[in-house]
Design a protein around this motif. Structure first.
Motif, PDB file in Angstrom:
ATOM      1  N   ASP A  37      -6.717  -4.390   1.867  1.00  0.00           N
ATOM      2  CA  ASP A  37      -6.165  -4.867   3.242  1.00  0.00           C
ATOM      3  C   ASP A  37      -6.882  -5.920   3.770  1.00  0.00           C
ATOM      4  N   ARG A  75       1.021  -1.168  -0.148  1.00  0.00           N
ATOM      5  CA  ARG A  75       0.043  -0.087  -0.088  1.00  0.00           C
ATOM      6  C   ARG A  75       0.902   1.211  -0.020  1.00  0.00           C
ATOM      7  N   ASN A  80      -8.634   0.305  -1.184  1.00  0.00           N
ATOM      8  CA  ASN A  80      -7.347  -0.091  -0.374  1.00  0.00           C
ATOM      9  C   ASN A  80      -7.854  -0.980   0.726  1.00  0.00           C
ATOM     10  N   ARG A 124      -4.221  -0.931  -6.189  1.00  0.00           N
ATOM     11  CA  ARG A 124      -3.482  -1.787  -5.479  1.00  0.00           C
ATOM     12  C   ARG A 124      -3.532  -2.969  -6.693  1.00  0.00           C
TER      13      ARG A 124
END
Length: 755
Positions: free
Chosen positions: A74, A49, A70, A55
């Motif tokens: 994650d 990140r 994100n 991503r």
């Protein structure tokens, strides 16, 4: 369950496809217009990140998804324990700083502490032969850019190489090395060691040195680098450091250029200070073991520091060096007085002597009593030396028949190697009024004088050799004349002064010393033989004088054998004159007459030479065998034995005689080769190989060729074709024609095998 929108790439085309991602129970579902797949979340690699940038999710089938959510990415990384932990660290700046510091510390410890340990263990397993190409490539690189051919004469180069070889052998050093001379105003006075034992020394350093002792000190330092493999360790450290950094940074591709850049690395890197200290200690120890004052080494270091190039990127001899005062203290340790101030005559003789090759190593001592005396000197046990030698002197003073024993005891010091000169000087300094100390050092200097003279006929000896001889004999005379006042019966002093006077003294001095010695030992036939030698025509005497002296001695010598020994010297000298005139038949008649009177080792030795000239080789070898049985301290006779060995028929007798030669002169390559050859002829190939190897290590080309063949065919040693090629190359480099042919054949066969 978590859902996100993404763009899908199949990894084959640049086209993207909108898809929906669904993460549930450790499984990631990817659904789109033409795609419906499911993957194990643990098998998906997620890009780190970085702020709010999209991503990448790398799928196991080679495809990838780009997601802007994100939080979804994650959640996916939490399925990876390591990735989750890294995310937690990255999310906390304090942890990130601590991690960076920790990684830097570990990297520093690995390079500073770990790499040297690994290199220390690795360097010892790398064969020196593997360094040959690297060493030569480095020399070639220097020659291309900042080195020129040496301007020193071949004779001067050979003299320095020979002197250092003698010093290394005297110090018991067997490390292989090769000295190269180059001229380089860019580098200036410098010397350095390269892989495979190459030592490069500049002309500028030779010119800077005041004498060869300083040059030998520098070479000893460089040999220390060779012995401890400092150059290879330096290269390995540089290479491993680069590999560690490349591994950390991910720049592995750059490591492929390490091998090609190795010569440049060697030219630009420097030894560590610990390396320099280790080489310094080695040099000082070697110099002291060979009787040389180590302060000559520190003297040239100081001069190099004052005269060397300032600045620049090329590593000088003094790069990373310990402080000069530290080196001076190391070199001066155990030396009680300043360096001697030499007289003009001494300095001139030493400078003249620099241009000639050093004398051959002294013969080994085989007599048990003489070995014991030299061992005491080596240990600097001066009190015990005083007791032992004083005992011989005391016995003579109470019994003149002991003249032979006391003379033999002090003659031990004529066999003392050069490294013991420092001990003799210390003995005299501590006990200046000691009769044994003065006579011992006097005998040592006499031997040094004879070494300087050489074995040629007097008319053929170079003037510089004679000058050096006179310097040593003058030193001997000073000690011996002082010793005359230190005991009641200085018989050995007069005997040794008589020997000196035969060469550099007057007829009156010869007679004076003889009269004094014979008064102390009237029945000594050896003293009379020594004086008879001064009456020979070559020393300015005559046959009439020799005959008159023989008549004079008849009443004093009671033993008929002693009279016969003295009488035999007259026909023996006549034989010597005939031999010099190449009248070998006439010489044989006189030598036969002399031997019929008294069988001396010297006459047997000379008759063996005459017989060889008459091609009566079996008789000649028998004479030389008998000569060595009587006296083995004559190098001429040892050389004669080696010369006659190939012409003798009995291999066992040759081996026996060569054993005698090698015991006294372990560096006789001729004797080693002859014994090896006879062992081989008898089928004892396991005994032949060690002799050939010993001669090969002494740089004998023929022996190197034999070692190469033995290794190649596995004769007397386990087959090792890599070693075989190394030794064949060494022999071929010296011009051995057989080795060149064998090397060509072996190389061709190796290529065929590889293909």
């Amino acid at each position: 369950m978590s859902v996100a929108q993404a763009q899908y790439f199949d990894g084959k085309r640049a086209m993207r496809h909108p898809v929906t991602l669904c993460l549930e129970s450790g499984r990631l579902k990817v659904a789109g217009e033409s795609l419906n797949a499911e993957f194990d979340a643990h098998a998906i690699r997620v890009s780190p990140r970085i702020a709010k940038t999209p991503r990448w999710l790398y799928l196991p089938d080679g495809g990838a998804c780009v997601v802007e959510d994100n939080k979804f990415a994650d959640r996916l990384t939490r399925e990876h324990i390591l990735a989750s932990a890294l995310h937690e660290l990255e999310a906390r700046p304090a942890y990130a700083v601590v991690t960076i510091i920790f990684v830097a510390l570990v990297l520093w410890l690995l390079i500073d502490r770990g790499v040297p340990v690994i290199v220390e263990r690795t360097a010892g397993y790398i064969p020196v032969s593997a360094e040959e190409t690297l060493g030569q490539e480095t020399v070639n690189s220097m020659d291309r850019y900042f080195m020129r051919p040496s301007q020193l004469s071949p004779k001067r180069q050979a003299a320095l190489r020979e002197k250092f070889a003698d010093m290394a052998r005297a110090g018991g050093e067997s490390t292989e090395y090769r000295i190269e001379f180059r001229s380089s105003p860019v580098i200036g006075p410098n010397a350095f060691a390269l892989p495979s034992g190459i030592i490069v020394m500049t002309d500028e350093l030779v010119k800077l040195a005041k004498n060869d002792r300083e040059i030998l000190g520098v070479l000893a330092h460089e040999l220390g680098h060779v012995r401890y493999r400092h150059t290879m360790r330096r290269l390995l450290e540089s290479s491993m450091t680069a590999l560690v950094i490349a591994g950390v940074t991910g720049d592995i591709a750059s490591t492929t250029s390490l091998a090609a850049a190795a010569p440049a690395v060697l030219l630009q890197s420097k030894y560590s200070r610990d390396n320099e200290r280790e080489a310094d200690r080695y040099a000082v120890d070697l110099l002291k073991r060979t009787g040389m004052d180590a302060r000559y080494f520190s003297a040239i270091l100081k001069r190099m520091e004052e005269n060397g190039p300032k600045g620049g990127t090329f590593p000088t001899f003094l790069s990373s060096h310990p402080p000069t005062k530290e080196r001076e203290a190391l070199a001066s340790q155990g030396e009680p007085s300043p360096l001697p101030e030499e007289t003009e005559q001494t300095t001139q003789a030493a400078e003249n002597a620099e241009a000639r090759p050093a004398a051959r190593p002294m013969l080994a001592v085989v007599d048990a009593d003489q070995k014991m005396i030299l061992a005491l000197l080596e240990k600097r046990n001066f009190d015990e030396l005083e007791r032992v030698l004083g005992g011989y002197q005391f016995e003579f003073e109470h019994n003149a028949q002991a003249s032979r024993a006391v003379a033999d005891a002090f003659s031990t010091f004529q066999k003392a190697p050069m490294r013991m000169e420092a001990a003799l000087n210390e003995w005299v300094e501590k006990k200046p009024d000691s009769y044994p100390a003065r006579v011992a050092r006097g005998n040592y200097f006499v031997a040094r004088g004879w070494d300087a003279r050489g074995t040629d006929y007097y008319a053929s000896i170079p003037a510089e050799n004679l000058a050096e001889m006179r310097v040593h004999l003058r030193r001997a005379t000073d000690d011996l004349e002082r010793s005359l006042k230190l005991t009641a019966k200085p018989y050995v002093s007069y005997r040794t002064l008589l020997t000196i006077a035969k060469t550099v003294g007057s007829r009156r001095e010869q007679r004076t010393h003889y009269d004094a010695a014979i008064q102390l030992a009237p029945a000594s036939v050896n003293t009379r033989l020594a004086y008879m030698a001064t009456l020979e025509p070559r020393w300015g005497g005559s046959y009439e004088q020799m005959e008159a002296f023989l008549s004079e001695s008849r009443g004093a010598l009671q033993d008929p054998k002693d009279m016969a020994a003295l009488a035999a010297r007259i026909p023996a000298y006549r034989g010597f004159e005939k031999q010099r005139a190449d009248d070998f038949t006439g010489a044989l008649v006189h030598f036969d007459e002399a031997i019929s009177l008294a069988t001396s080792a010297d006459t047997l030795c000379r008759r063996s030479y005459v017989l060889s000239k008459l091609q009566r080789y079996e008789e000649a070898f028998r004479d030389i065998s008998l000569s060595l049985a009587k006296d083995r301290d004559d190098r001429y006779c040892l050389d004669m034995a080696v010369y006659l060995a190939p012409k003798a028929a009995d291999p066992n007798e040759v081996i026996r005689v060569m054993d005698l030669v090698i015991e006294l002169d372990p560096t006789s390559t001729g004797a080693l080769n002859q014994r090896g050859w006879r062992y081989y002829a008898l089928g004892k190939r396991d005994l032949a190989f060690p002799d050939y190897m010993a001669a090969a290590k002494l740089d004998d080309a023929w022996a190197q060729m034999q070692v190469g063949k033995f290794y190649w065919h596995g004769v007397g040693v386990e087959s090792n074709r890599e070693e075989a090629l190394i030794w064949l190359r060494k022999a071929a480099a010296q011009g051995n024609a057989d080795a060149k042919l064998s090397l060509e054949q072996a190389t061709a066969q190796t290529r065929q095998t590889q293909h």
